[in-house]
Design an enzyme around this catalytic site. Sequence first.
Site, PDB file in Angstrom:
ATOM      1  N   CYS A 113     -22.115  69.316   1.902  1.00  0.00           N
ATOM      2  CA  CYS A 113     -22.678  70.338   2.799  1.00  0.00           C
ATOM      3  C   CYS A 113     -21.941  71.664   2.735  1.00  0.00           C
ATOM      4  CB  CYS A 113     -22.690  69.821   4.228  1.00  0.00           C
ATOM      5  SG  CYS A 113     -23.624  68.307   4.386  1.00  0.00           S
ATOM      6  N   HIS A 253     -23.466  75.453   9.336  1.00  0.00           N
ATOM      7  CA  HIS A 253     -24.127  74.317   8.696  1.00  0.00           C
ATOM      8  C   HIS A 253     -24.954  73.579   9.749  1.00  0.00           C
ATOM      9  CE1 HIS A 253     -24.999  70.790   6.460  1.00  0.00           C
ATOM     10  NE2 HIS A 253     -24.145  70.020   7.107  1.00  0.00           N
ATOM     11  N   ASN A 283     -30.862  68.162   8.255  1.00  0.00           N
ATOM     12  CA  ASN A 283     -29.674  68.544   7.492  1.00  0.00           C
ATOM     13  C   ASN A 283     -30.021  68.560   6.000  1.00  0.00           C
ATOM     14  OD1 ASN A 283     -27.242  68.698   6.143  1.00  0.00           O
ATOM     15  ND2 ASN A 283     -26.232  67.091   7.325  1.00  0.00           N
TER      16      ASN A 283
HETATM   17  N1  ACO Z   1     -32.666  55.721  16.473  1.00  0.00           N
HETATM   18  C1  ACO Z   1     -32.321  54.983  17.529  1.00  0.00           C
HETATM   19  N2  ACO Z   1     -31.090  54.505  17.721  1.00  0.00           N
HETATM   20  C2  ACO Z   1     -30.168  54.797  16.795  1.00  0.00           C
HETATM   21  C3  ACO Z   1     -30.457  55.552  15.664  1.00  0.00           C
HETATM   22  C4  ACO Z   1     -31.764  56.032  15.513  1.00  0.00           C
HETATM   23  N3  ACO Z   1     -32.148  56.782  14.474  1.00  0.00           N
HETATM   24  N4  ACO Z   1     -29.336  55.694  14.929  1.00  0.00           N
HETATM   25  C5  ACO Z   1     -28.372  55.032  15.576  1.00  0.00           C
HETATM   26  N5  ACO Z   1     -28.864  54.467  16.694  1.00  0.00           N
HETATM   27  C6  ACO Z   1     -28.176  53.670  17.666  1.00  0.00           C
HETATM   28  C7  ACO Z   1     -26.939  53.035  17.111  1.00  0.00           C
HETATM   29  O1  ACO Z   1     -27.253  51.848  16.413  1.00  0.00           O
HETATM   30  C8  ACO Z   1     -26.144  52.781  18.372  1.00  0.00           C
HETATM   31  O2  ACO Z   1     -26.636  51.596  18.967  1.00  0.00           O
HETATM   32  P1  ACO Z   1     -25.626  50.538  19.615  1.00  0.00           P
HETATM   33  O3  ACO Z   1     -24.905  51.294  20.692  1.00  0.00           O
HETATM   34  O4  ACO Z   1     -26.552  49.491  20.118  1.00  0.00           O
HETATM   35  O5  ACO Z   1     -24.732  50.119  18.501  1.00  0.00           O
HETATM   36  C9  ACO Z   1     -26.525  53.945  19.290  1.00  0.00           C
HETATM   37  O6  ACO Z   1     -27.737  54.491  18.737  1.00  0.00           O
HETATM   38  C10 ACO Z   1     -25.492  55.008  19.410  1.00  0.00           C
HETATM   39  O7  ACO Z   1     -25.035  55.297  18.103  1.00  0.00           O
HETATM   40  P2  ACO Z   1     -23.916  56.357  17.877  1.00  0.00           P
HETATM   41  O8  ACO Z   1     -23.554  56.341  16.429  1.00  0.00           O
HETATM   42  O9  ACO Z   1     -22.846  56.223  18.884  1.00  0.00           O
HETATM   43  O10 ACO Z   1     -24.719  57.701  18.214  1.00  0.00           O
HETATM   44  P3  ACO Z   1     -24.179  59.168  18.196  1.00  0.00           P
HETATM   45  O11 ACO Z   1     -24.406  59.804  19.493  1.00  0.00           O
HETATM   46  O12 ACO Z   1     -22.810  59.280  17.593  1.00  0.00           O
HETATM   47  O13 ACO Z   1     -25.182  59.863  17.178  1.00  0.00           O
HETATM   48  C11 ACO Z   1     -25.279  60.605  14.926  1.00  0.00           C
HETATM   49  C12 ACO Z   1     -25.233  59.413  15.866  1.00  0.00           C
HETATM   50  C13 ACO Z   1     -26.537  61.396  15.209  1.00  0.00           C
HETATM   51  C14 ACO Z   1     -25.281  60.095  13.501  1.00  0.00           C
HETATM   52  C15 ACO Z   1     -24.048  61.508  15.182  1.00  0.00           C
HETATM   53  O14 ACO Z   1     -22.882  60.713  15.199  1.00  0.00           O
HETATM   54  C16 ACO Z   1     -23.897  62.564  14.127  1.00  0.00           C
HETATM   55  O15 ACO Z   1     -24.693  63.478  14.041  1.00  0.00           O
HETATM   56  N6  ACO Z   1     -22.828  62.512  13.347  1.00  0.00           N
HETATM   57  C17 ACO Z   1     -22.595  63.486  12.314  1.00  0.00           C
HETATM   58  C18 ACO Z   1     -23.404  63.137  11.130  1.00  0.00           C
HETATM   59  C19 ACO Z   1     -23.434  64.236  10.122  1.00  0.00           C
HETATM   60  O16 ACO Z   1     -23.391  65.386  10.464  1.00  0.00           O
HETATM   61  N7  ACO Z   1     -23.509  63.840   8.872  1.00  0.00           N
HETATM   62  C20 ACO Z   1     -23.701  64.743   7.823  1.00  0.00           C
HETATM   63  C21 ACO Z   1     -22.445  65.467   7.482  1.00  0.00           C
HETATM   64  S1  ACO Z   1     -22.790  66.651   6.305  1.00  0.00           S
HETATM   65  C22 ACO Z   1     -22.784  66.026   4.692  1.00  0.00           C
HETATM   66  O17 ACO Z   1     -21.801  66.101   4.044  1.00  0.00           O
HETATM   67  C23 ACO Z   1     -24.014  65.428   4.112  1.00  0.00           C
END
Ligand code: ACO
Length: 326
Positions: A113, A253, A283
Amino acid sequence: MLQARIIGTGACLPEKVVTNHDLEKIVDTSDKWVTERTGIKERRLATSEEAASDFSYKAARHALKAAGVKARDLDLILVGTVTPDSPFPSTGCVLQSMLGAKNAVGFDVSATCSGFLYTLSLADAYVRSGRYKKILVVGTDILSKFVDWEDRNTCVLFGDGAGAVVIEPTTKQKGIIDVVIGSDGRLGDMLYIPGGGSRIPASKESIRDGQHFIKMNGNEVFKVAVKTMERVSREILKKNNIDPGEVSIMVPHQANIRIIQAVAKRLKMPMENVVVNLDKYGNTSAATIPIALDEAVREGRIRDGDLILMAAFGGGLTWASALIRW
Ligand code: ACO
């Protein structure tokens, strides 16, 4: 003293729109969850026939037109991407051929990214050194082809696209003030694709085990992203004796609205001064910043003399920031 200046921007997004409601039919998710946790409402996805160079070509054409520059006048093409059309030739070379930029040299930079800002830092250094004069810088990624469409943790986050800028030297007090880049390879397994390279080449087993899909520790990435984007923003501002309050507009980003809001809050930057378009595109990795920049320019949100702050974070880990006087 020579400085590098952006003289044209362009972007290209796939035509295919996939909404959160569409994803509800594929994985156990909901529009409510994705909207609340990420801010993403829909994303654009490449078709099975489309690849990184197709979107890069169109984004480049728009940028060249805006800059009033002919492809044959380019002497360098830099492409930030981790999803090239194929391992080689580089997308830079493919793009050189598509554009007919016969006087340019083309190559790719792999920084997930942060890919666009990494390539921008190279373009800046090349212009300042006098080595190259007309540079096309592209950020593109087609992560939809590397996402496990059965993994709700990752598949809802990403979209495809490309953004481009054309750069040339200027002696005016305008243009790229500075670009800061950084990496920490020790944290590489926070966000990565294990297979498809020389460590785990494509095989029946690697495909069976989903080794060619993105693996991500979302929670950890989230926390590090907020801290790192704040840190690298502060670093470039301090290095150039600029107060955060002097920034006219921030182009961050686009990974998650909560990351952007947290970074803006820490920098005391009002959200109306921050460009956000992840609701429409998700993203798009290396493409988010040049796409957002192009939209902001075309919408008239960026005006002559504005001070622009850019910040990115991605797998590697990598991070980067840029300061530009428009
Ligand atoms: N729909 C419904 N529920 C979901 C989904 C979904 N799509 N995805 C995860 N969940 C669930 C999980 O399984 C979890 O359930 P559980 O509590 O029963 O285990 C619950 O939702 C909470 O999951 P968390 O991971 O705690 O959710 P969080 O609030 O952290 O959000 C997310 C997750 C959106 C991935 C967030 O952590 C995030 O945006 N992280 C950064 C990711 C990112 O930016 N990545 C790209 C970097 S750039 C690059 O280099 C490509």
